[in-house]
Design a protein around this motif. Structure first.
Motif, PDB file in Angstrom:
ATOM      1  N   PRO A 170       0.817  -1.213   0.000  1.00  0.00           N
ATOM      2  CA  PRO A 170       0.000   0.000   0.000  1.00  0.00           C
ATOM      3  C   PRO A 170       0.849   1.260   0.000  1.00  0.00           C
ATOM      4  N   GLY A 171       0.235   2.358  -0.401  1.00  0.00           N
ATOM      5  CA  GLY A 171       0.905   3.650  -0.382  1.00  0.00           C
ATOM      6  C   GLY A 171       1.450   4.030  -1.745  1.00  0.00           C
ATOM      7  N   ASN A 172       1.822   5.283  -1.890  1.00  0.00           N
ATOM      8  CA  ASN A 172       2.374   5.761  -3.163  1.00  0.00           C
ATOM      9  C   ASN A 172       3.603   6.630  -2.975  1.00  0.00           C
ATOM     10  N   SER A 173       4.142   6.670  -1.736  1.00  0.00           N
ATOM     11  CA  SER A 173       5.311   7.497  -1.448  1.00  0.00           C
ATOM     12  C   SER A 173       6.541   6.620  -1.270  1.00  0.00           C
ATOM     13  N   VAL A 174       7.577   6.877  -2.071  1.00  0.00           N
ATOM     14  CA  VAL A 174       8.839   6.160  -1.949  1.00  0.00           C
ATOM     15  C   VAL A 174       9.694   6.868  -0.909  1.00  0.00           C
ATOM     16  N   ALA A 175      10.057   6.161   0.152  1.00  0.00           N
ATOM     17  CA  ALA A 175      10.801   6.775   1.255  1.00  0.00           C
ATOM     18  C   ALA A 175      12.296   6.492   1.191  1.00  0.00           C
ATOM     19  N   GLY A 176      12.727   5.524   0.385  1.00  0.00           N
ATOM     20  CA  GLY A 176      14.148   5.227   0.284  1.00  0.00           C
ATOM     21  C   GLY A 176      14.667   4.286   1.345  1.00  0.00           C
ATOM     22  N   HIS A 177      13.830   3.379   1.815  1.00  0.00           N
ATOM     23  CA  HIS A 177      14.262   2.426   2.845  1.00  0.00           C
ATOM     24  C   HIS A 177      15.106   1.315   2.231  1.00  0.00           C
ATOM     25  N   LEU A 178      16.291   1.118   2.795  1.00  0.00           N
ATOM     26  CA  LEU A 178      17.218   0.088   2.313  1.00  0.00           C
ATOM     27  C   LEU A 178      17.415  -1.035   3.316  1.00  0.00           C
ATOM     28  N   ARG A 179      17.241  -0.745   4.614  1.00  0.00           N
ATOM     29  CA  ARG A 179      17.466  -1.726   5.684  1.00  0.00           C
ATOM     30  C   ARG A 179      16.277  -1.712   6.625  1.00  0.00           C
ATOM     31  N   LEU A 180      15.764  -2.867   6.967  1.00  0.00           N
ATOM     32  CA  LEU A 180      14.672  -2.950   7.926  1.00  0.00           C
ATOM     33  C   LEU A 180      15.034  -3.918   9.038  1.00  0.00           C
ATOM     34  N   PHE A 181      14.691  -3.554  10.265  1.00  0.00           N
ATOM     35  CA  PHE A 181      15.037  -4.337  11.446  1.00  0.00           C
ATOM     36  C   PHE A 181      13.788  -4.892  12.113  1.00  0.00           C
ATOM     37  N   THR A 182      13.920  -6.091  12.680  1.00  0.00           N
ATOM     38  CA  THR A 182      13.007  -6.552  13.712  1.00  0.00           C
ATOM     39  C   THR A 182      13.600  -6.139  15.052  1.00  0.00           C
ATOM     40  N   LEU A 183      12.819  -6.258  16.118  1.00  0.00           N
ATOM     41  CA  LEU A 183      13.348  -5.889  17.433  1.00  0.00           C
ATOM     42  C   LEU A 183      14.548  -6.745  17.838  1.00  0.00           C
ATOM     43  N   PRO A 184      14.507  -8.090  17.687  1.00  0.00           N
ATOM     44  CA  PRO A 184      15.704  -8.866  18.051  1.00  0.00           C
ATOM     45  C   PRO A 184      16.935  -8.473  17.240  1.00  0.00           C
ATOM     46  N   ALA A 185      16.758  -8.206  15.944  1.00  0.00           N
ATOM     47  CA  ALA A 185      17.895  -7.818  15.114  1.00  0.00           C
ATOM     48  C   ALA A 185      18.468  -6.479  15.555  1.00  0.00           C
ATOM     49  N   LEU A 186      17.595  -5.538  15.891  1.00  0.00           N
ATOM     50  CA  LEU A 186      18.075  -4.221  16.317  1.00  0.00           C
ATOM     51  C   LEU A 186      18.811  -4.314  17.646  1.00  0.00           C
ATOM     52  N   ARG A 187      18.293  -5.101  18.566  1.00  0.00           N
ATOM     53  CA  ARG A 187      18.986  -5.305  19.846  1.00  0.00           C
ATOM     54  C   ARG A 187      20.387  -5.877  19.612  1.00  0.00           C
ATOM     55  N   GLN A 188      20.450  -6.938  18.825  1.00  0.00           N
ATOM     56  CA  GLN A 188      21.734  -7.590  18.585  1.00  0.00           C
ATOM     57  C   GLN A 188      22.708  -6.647  17.899  1.00  0.00           C
ATOM     58  N   PHE A 189      22.210  -5.875  16.963  1.00  0.00           N
ATOM     59  CA  PHE A 189      23.036  -4.921  16.223  1.00  0.00           C
ATOM     60  C   PHE A 189      23.657  -3.895  17.166  1.00  0.00           C
ATOM     61  N   LEU A 190      22.845  -3.288  18.026  1.00  0.00           N
ATOM     62  CA  LEU A 190      23.351  -2.251  18.929  1.00  0.00           C
ATOM     63  C   LEU A 190      24.291  -2.827  19.982  1.00  0.00           C
ATOM     64  N   LEU A 191      23.961  -3.978  20.514  1.00  0.00           N
ATOM     65  CA  LEU A 191      24.840  -4.608  21.505  1.00  0.00           C
ATOM     66  C   LEU A 191      26.190  -4.951  20.893  1.00  0.00           C
ATOM     67  N   ALA A 192      26.178  -5.426  19.636  1.00  0.00           N
ATOM     68  CA  ALA A 192      27.426  -5.817  18.972  1.00  0.00           C
ATOM     69  C   ALA A 192      28.349  -4.621  18.756  1.00  0.00           C
ATOM     70  N   TYR A 193      27.770  -3.419  18.634  1.00  0.00           N
ATOM     71  CA  TYR A 193      28.575  -2.227  18.368  1.00  0.00           C
ATOM     72  C   TYR A 193      28.791  -1.363  19.611  1.00  0.00           C
ATOM     73  N   GLY A 194      28.702  -1.984  20.787  1.00  0.00           N
ATOM     74  CA  GLY A 194      29.136  -1.294  21.991  1.00  0.00           C
ATOM     75  C   GLY A 194      28.107  -0.432  22.673  1.00  0.00           C
ATOM     76  N   PHE A 195      26.821  -0.762  22.515  1.00  0.00           N
ATOM     77  CA  PHE A 195      25.778  -0.060  23.246  1.00  0.00           C
ATOM     78  C   PHE A 195      25.138  -1.021  24.238  1.00  0.00           C
ATOM     79  N   ALA A 196      24.617  -0.473  25.328  1.00  0.00           N
ATOM     80  CA  ALA A 196      24.051  -1.306  26.391  1.00  0.00           C
ATOM     81  C   ALA A 196      22.864  -0.574  27.011  1.00  0.00           C
ATOM     82  N   ASP A 197      22.260  -1.216  28.022  1.00  0.00           N
ATOM     83  CA  ASP A 197      21.141  -0.623  28.772  1.00  0.00           C
ATOM     84  C   ASP A 197      20.023  -0.176  27.841  1.00  0.00           C
ATOM     85  N   LEU A 198      19.633  -1.032  26.918  1.00  0.00           N
ATOM     86  CA  LEU A 198      18.624  -0.682  25.935  1.00  0.00           C
ATOM     87  C   LEU A 198      17.222  -0.638  26.557  1.00  0.00           C
TER      88      LEU A 198
END
Length: 237
Positions: A170-198
């Motif tokens: 649905p929709g007619n606006s192109v937003a330019g999204h190249l990467r999409l995350f689920t919550l587990p993927a986003l958690r793992q991504f941030l933890l892997a790059y040195g972030f904590a206390d999410l």
């Protein structure tokens, strides 16, 4: 990269943040400001037309708030609102900011647009002081409505197969999204790059059809199925 820059210079490309996700980012910021013992430096990376930058400045009087974007057109709009803005981005060659100089980085609705989110998150961590705060929001690939659409064989909302037109969703606006995350993927991504206390909170999606808005409001309390993911993380020592 030139094609992407041209895309974001196009005045038809969406560069404004939606109200619900913005409110959650600003709520995180108010909590940080409320606990601050000295003036903070707050950097809104990928500020677009300055919507969140302006709200951040209103939420953090007496603190230094700077908007940054790599596209000149939306940056001119932000500057016209009286905001302090700088041209630059987290992609190569990196942020024009010294290491460890920023207390809070806002990165709202940006990471899904990046060719190299790994390099960007490394840059954000570099400019943050130890214990500094990252406030990030991004669409949820596993949003409740996307789960149903995939079962029906449809392209999920937020995902795109073309930079020119919308196909299969649905929709007619192109937003330019190249990467999409689920919550587990986003958690793992941030933890892997040195972030904590999410801390993760869900937000609603402004384009949900009106009859389904009550469902969207309800399910934002279940972040893994919410339309939008908003995150407060701390830079690990």
């Amino acid at each position: 990269m030139a094609e992407l820059r041209d895309f974001y210079e196009n005045p038809e490309t969406p560069v404004s943040a939606a109200e619900d996700r913005t409110a959650r980012i600003v709520a995180f910021l108010r909590e940080i400001v409320g606990a601050a013992r000295e003036p903070l430096t707050i950097l809104d990376v990928g500020c677009g037309d300055g919507g969140i930058t302006r709200m951040a400045a209103e939420a953090a009087p007496g603190h230094r708030v700077v908007g940054m974007d790599w596209a000149a057109a939306p940056l001119r709009t932000a500057s016209g609102k009286g905001l302090t803005v700088v041209r630059g981005g987290a992609a190569h060659p990196g942020l024009p900011v010294a290491s460890g100089r920023v207390d809070v980085v806002i990165f709202s609705e940006v990471i899904e647009h990046l060719v190299d989110p790994d390099a960007a998150i490394v840059e954000l961590r570099r400019v943050l002081r130890p214990g500094g705060h990252l406030l990030l929001s991004t669409p949820n690939l596993a949003a409740w409505f996307n789960r149903g659409m995939l079962l029906l064989g449809m392209q999920p909302v937020f995902s795109e197969v073309s930079m020119a037109h919308v196909f299969g969703r649905p929709g007619n606006s192109v937003a330019g999204h190249l990467r999409l995350f689920t919550l587990p993927a986003l958690r793992q991504f941030l933890l892997a790059y040195g972030f904590a206390d999410l801390t993760v909170r869900g937000a609603g999606y402004h384009d949900v059809p009106k009859p389904l808005k009550p469902v969207d409001r309800l399910l934002r309390h279940w972040p893994s199925a919410a339309a939008i993911l908003t995150v407060h993380a701390r830079k690990s020592p």
